[in-house]
Design an enzyme around this catalytic site. Structure first.
Site, PDB file in Angstrom:
ATOM      1  CE1 TYR A  57       5.461   9.133  15.760  1.00  0.00           C
ATOM      2  CE2 TYR A  57       4.215   7.686  17.200  1.00  0.00           C
ATOM      3  CZ  TYR A  57       4.852   7.919  16.004  1.00  0.00           C
ATOM      4  OH  TYR A  57       4.862   6.944  15.027  1.00  0.00           O
ATOM      5  CB  VAL A 104     -11.235 -14.658  30.852  1.00  0.00           C
ATOM      6  CG1 VAL A 104     -11.265 -13.880  32.160  1.00  0.00           C
ATOM      7  CG2 VAL A 104      -9.807 -15.024  30.491  1.00  0.00           C
ATOM      8  CE  LYS A 118      -2.877   2.554   3.278  1.00  0.00           C
ATOM      9  NZ  LYS A 118      -3.538   2.549   4.585  1.00  0.00           N
TER      10      LYS A 118
HETATM   11  P1  FAD Z   1     -10.596  -8.393  18.617  1.00  0.00           P
HETATM   12  O1  FAD Z   1     -10.256  -8.728  17.230  1.00  0.00           O
HETATM   13  O2  FAD Z   1     -12.050  -8.111  18.905  1.00  0.00           O
HETATM   14  O3  FAD Z   1     -10.108  -9.599  19.524  1.00  0.00           O
HETATM   15  C1  FAD Z   1     -10.587  -9.773  20.838  1.00  0.00           C
HETATM   16  C2  FAD Z   1     -10.072 -11.101  21.340  1.00  0.00           C
HETATM   17  O4  FAD Z   1     -10.432 -11.230  22.712  1.00  0.00           O
HETATM   18  C3  FAD Z   1     -10.639 -12.337  20.644  1.00  0.00           C
HETATM   19  O5  FAD Z   1      -9.626 -13.285  20.462  1.00  0.00           O
HETATM   20  C4  FAD Z   1     -11.655 -12.889  21.652  1.00  0.00           C
HETATM   21  O6  FAD Z   1     -11.846 -14.276  21.515  1.00  0.00           O
HETATM   22  C5  FAD Z   1     -10.952 -12.518  22.937  1.00  0.00           C
HETATM   23  N1  FAD Z   1     -11.838 -12.472  24.092  1.00  0.00           N
HETATM   24  C6  FAD Z   1     -12.826 -11.586  24.338  1.00  0.00           C
HETATM   25  N2  FAD Z   1     -13.425 -11.891  25.491  1.00  0.00           N
HETATM   26  C7  FAD Z   1     -12.778 -12.968  25.988  1.00  0.00           C
HETATM   27  C8  FAD Z   1     -12.935 -13.765  27.160  1.00  0.00           C
HETATM   28  N3  FAD Z   1     -13.891 -13.535  28.048  1.00  0.00           N
HETATM   29  N4  FAD Z   1     -12.097 -14.823  27.336  1.00  0.00           N
HETATM   30  C9  FAD Z   1     -11.115 -15.094  26.443  1.00  0.00           C
HETATM   31  N5  FAD Z   1     -10.933 -14.377  25.335  1.00  0.00           N
HETATM   32  C10 FAD Z   1     -11.758 -13.343  25.114  1.00  0.00           C
HETATM   33  N6  FAD Z   1      -7.199  -1.219  11.915  1.00  0.00           N
HETATM   34  C11 FAD Z   1      -6.274  -0.937  10.979  1.00  0.00           C
HETATM   35  O7  FAD Z   1      -5.104  -0.762  11.309  1.00  0.00           O
HETATM   36  N7  FAD Z   1      -6.616  -0.862   9.673  1.00  0.00           N
HETATM   37  C12 FAD Z   1      -7.893  -1.013   9.236  1.00  0.00           C
HETATM   38  O8  FAD Z   1      -8.136  -0.985   8.032  1.00  0.00           O
HETATM   39  C13 FAD Z   1      -8.886  -1.252  10.205  1.00  0.00           C
HETATM   40  N8  FAD Z   1     -10.182  -1.383   9.856  1.00  0.00           N
HETATM   41  C14 FAD Z   1     -11.113  -1.581  10.816  1.00  0.00           C
HETATM   42  C15 FAD Z   1     -12.478  -1.617  10.467  1.00  0.00           C
HETATM   43  C16 FAD Z   1     -13.441  -1.757  11.451  1.00  0.00           C
HETATM   44  C17 FAD Z   1     -14.886  -1.739  11.079  1.00  0.00           C
HETATM   45  C18 FAD Z   1     -13.055  -1.947  12.795  1.00  0.00           C
HETATM   46  C19 FAD Z   1     -14.084  -2.130  13.862  1.00  0.00           C
HETATM   47  C20 FAD Z   1     -11.720  -1.943  13.142  1.00  0.00           C
HETATM   48  C21 FAD Z   1     -10.750  -1.744  12.171  1.00  0.00           C
HETATM   49  N9  FAD Z   1      -9.392  -1.669  12.506  1.00  0.00           N
HETATM   50  C22 FAD Z   1      -8.482  -1.373  11.558  1.00  0.00           C
HETATM   51  C23 FAD Z   1      -8.948  -1.950  13.860  1.00  0.00           C
HETATM   52  C24 FAD Z   1      -8.445  -3.378  13.941  1.00  0.00           C
HETATM   53  O9  FAD Z   1      -9.419  -4.255  13.433  1.00  0.00           O
HETATM   54  C25 FAD Z   1      -8.127  -3.738  15.368  1.00  0.00           C
HETATM   55  O10 FAD Z   1      -7.265  -2.774  15.885  1.00  0.00           O
HETATM   56  C26 FAD Z   1      -7.461  -5.072  15.444  1.00  0.00           C
HETATM   57  O11 FAD Z   1      -8.185  -6.054  14.753  1.00  0.00           O
HETATM   58  C27 FAD Z   1      -7.278  -5.489  16.862  1.00  0.00           C
HETATM   59  O12 FAD Z   1      -8.450  -5.972  17.420  1.00  0.00           O
HETATM   60  P2  FAD Z   1      -8.335  -6.581  18.874  1.00  0.00           P
HETATM   61  O13 FAD Z   1      -7.396  -7.713  18.831  1.00  0.00           O
HETATM   62  O14 FAD Z   1      -8.089  -5.475  19.807  1.00  0.00           O
HETATM   63  O15 FAD Z   1      -9.810  -7.099  19.171  1.00  0.00           O
END
Ligand code: FAD
Length: 525
Positions: A459, A204, A78
């Site tokens: 930053y 959890v 990209k």
């Molecule tokens: P999640 O992917 O939601 O993971 C959460 C994890 O926690 C999962 O594994 C789940 O199983 C676990 N979990 C939850 N509760 C429990 C529990 N009780 N016990 C055990 N495990 C649990 N970022 C970019 O950089 N570029 C993009 O183009 C971009 N597009 C996006 C578009 C949208 C619509 C959204 C919403 C976000 C976007 N993002 C983007 C952000 C990006 O998707 C996230 O920053 C990234 O995927 C990280 O997500 P996460 O791991 O924080 O959460």
């Protein structure tokens, strides 16, 4: 007496969880046990496929070459974001990963306002990337050299593995990646596990606090209690540890950024026939905008919209109309977005990273950048068991400044646009809260384009050229060119514009297409 951290427990196995586990397993390879607990019942958000140019350093730090991970994650290059229909003229412009040339101490964009404003678009005049994007070129030659020779010199493997503090980085890498978020999480899982990360697949169900309010242990459904010195909350929008257990308040950005929902879809595509765009596209629609992220083999797309202006059903109808018949059989998934940040992302012995820490709409692909930044700052501020309050405070300030800076930069995308054809676009200027600092800067930028001294000094990943590009692209132009340029001869600037054009023409003729490069070079290694 304070002791070294011995046990780190990460809860959550999305991009944030596995990026953190992989990075920590490399950064702290001595005397630390890292455990990651992930649920098989709660799905990851599954999006997050376009990145910011700093991501290259993340892979460099892990010691991973592009050919080792890109094919496994259907990744592509990209070089820019193409903004389509963000102003009333229905034009497009590119926001490239490339700094401006300077002439006599002034950005070439200031010279564009003086000499070329009525001739050629600013992005095609000031950068090489827009034409390379139109032609779907790879940022690299077949021999692996990057098109921007300044970057080729700056980013040797040796330098990047040492520089793990983004804020100290003095160079701009000219590309980022698109990748399949689920495949990347899987890849990093293997990487982390090979380096000793212990994975527990379980839910959890409870978080137990000790007497001082810190997390003592988490209780799982099938694996009993898991104790740790440091807990990392990567549970996504739920914020299971930081918000639910520790009660840290979440500060919403809904007054500044109106979009709170998204619909995501994956579209198969014939890359041999259509090629692969080396850029993300952000196309404005009635109540938000649509992302288009080309991967090797499919396109990820989604409509980010404000539920105050359009219903879920209407949004899906508009989105499908925009995409055309090709998506008739594609399934759409609806996502509610929590926009804002925690008051503090680090509380007691718990640090939130990823969506549990903060998120702004993905207009500039900053979600994964926030994760990278959070992890690096954590490593640089790694506590011992005393959990020094000043260190925690410093981390929280740095993280908050970064997210708030991006919030203001995205606010600018809306308030500087002159699009006002729907209630959403009118409200995006009329009804939003614009911080006083940004208001003051916007007034200044009507007189001269942003420079390093007139943007947010904290930053937040974006440099002054990015601000300038957005303002020029959105037609928020200074009324006159810089007066000082009337006292300096134009020749050097003209020669620089000519040199940019000459180099662009050369690269257009010599760089392979992104499809060719990825297919024959990366995939065959
Ligand atoms: P999640 O992917 O939601 O993971 C959460 C994890 O926690 C999962 O594994 C789940 O199983 C676990 N979990 C939850 N509760 C429990 C529990 N009780 N016990 C055990 N495990 C649990 N970022 C970019 O950089 N570029 C993009 O183009 C971009 N597009 C996006 C578009 C949208 C619509 C959204 C919403 C976000 C976007 N993002 C983007 C952000 C990006 O998707 C996230 O920053 C990234 O995927 C990280 O997500 P996460 O791991 O924080 O959460």
């Amino acid at each position: 007496m304070a002791q070294n951290i011995k046990n780190i427990v990460i809860v959550g196995g999305g991009s944030a969880g596995w990026m953190t586990a992989a990075y920590l397993s490399k950064a702290l390879d001595k005397n630390v046990q890292i455990t990651l607990i992930e649920s098989s019942n709660i799905t990851t958000v599954g999006v997050g496929e376009a990145t910011f140019s700093t991501i290259k350093l993340f892979f460099d730090f892990l010691g991973l070459q592009e050919h080792e991970w890109m094919p496994k994650c259907n990744a592509t290059y990209k070089m820019a974001i193409k903004f389509v229909n963000w102003n009333s003229q229905g034009q497009y412009f590119y926001h490239p990963f490339q700094r401006y040339e300077t002439v006599d101490g002034f950005d070439i964009s200031e010279w564009w306002l003086k000499t070329k404003r009525h001739e050629t678009p600013f992005d095609y005049s000031c950068f090489m990337i827009p034409l390379l994007c139109d032609l779907k070129r790879s940022p690299k030659h077949f021999n692996g050299e990057v098109f921007d020779n300044k970057a080729q010199d700056l980013f040797t493997q040796e330098i990047t593995t040492q520089k793990n503090v983004l804020a100290d980085l003095k160079a701009q890498y000219p590309y980022a990646y698109h990748f399949d978020a689920n495949l990347l999480a899987r890849f990093l899982k293997d990487y982390g596990k090979q380096r000793g990360v212990r994975q527990i697949v379980d839910d959890v169900v409870d978080v137990h606090l000790g007497e001082d309010g810190s997390i003592d242990y988490v209780k799982t459904k099938e694996h009993g209690t898991i104790k740790g010195d440091l807990f990392i909350d990567c549970t996504g929008f739920r914020g299971l540890l930081i918000n639910k257990a520790l009660g840290e308040p979440f500060i919403s950005f809904s007054e500044s950024l109106l979009c709170d929902s998204a619909i995501a879809m994956q579209i198969p595509t014939d890359i041999k026939k259509n090629g692969i765009n080396p850029y993300t596209t952000a196309t404005a629609l009635s109540s938000g905008w649509v992302w288009n992220i080309p991967l090797y083999g499919r396109v990820g797309t989604g409509y980010v919209y404000s539920s105050a202006f359009i219903s879920k059903e209407e949004a899906e109808t508009e989105f499908r109309q925009h995409l055309g018949e090709a998506v008739n059989d594609c399934r759409a998934s609806h996502i509610k977005m929590r926009i804002g940040r925690n008051r503090n992302s680090w509380v007691k012995n718990c640090v939130a990273i990823g969506l549990s820490s903060g998120f702004v709409e993905p207009l500039e692909s900053t979600g994964i950048f926030f994760i990278q930044h959070g992890i690096e700052e954590l490593v640089n501020n790694l506590p011992d068991t005393s959990f020094n309050e000043d260190v925690i405070k410093n981390y929280n300030k740095t993280v908050a400044n970064c997210i708030d800076g991006v919030r203001d930069f995205l606010t600018l995308h809306y308030c500087a646009s002159n699009r006002a054809d729907t209630e959403f676009w009118k409200a995006s200027k009329r009804d939003i809260v614009i911080s006083e600092e940004l208001q003051e800067r916007l007034r200044l930028w009507k007189s001269r384009l942003p420079n390093s001294k007139s943007i947010n000094p904290n930053y937040h990943g974006f440099e002054s050229y990015s601000y300038s590009v957005m303002l020029l692209g959105l037609n928020y132009l200074p009324e006159n060119n810089l007066p000082v340029l009337n006292h300096i001869e134009d020749q050097k600037a003209i020669a620089t514009f000519d040199a940019i054009k000459e180099r662009t023409d050369y690269l257009s003729a010599t760089l392979p297409s992104q499809y060719e490069y990825l297919t024959y070079v990366i995939k065959s290694q």
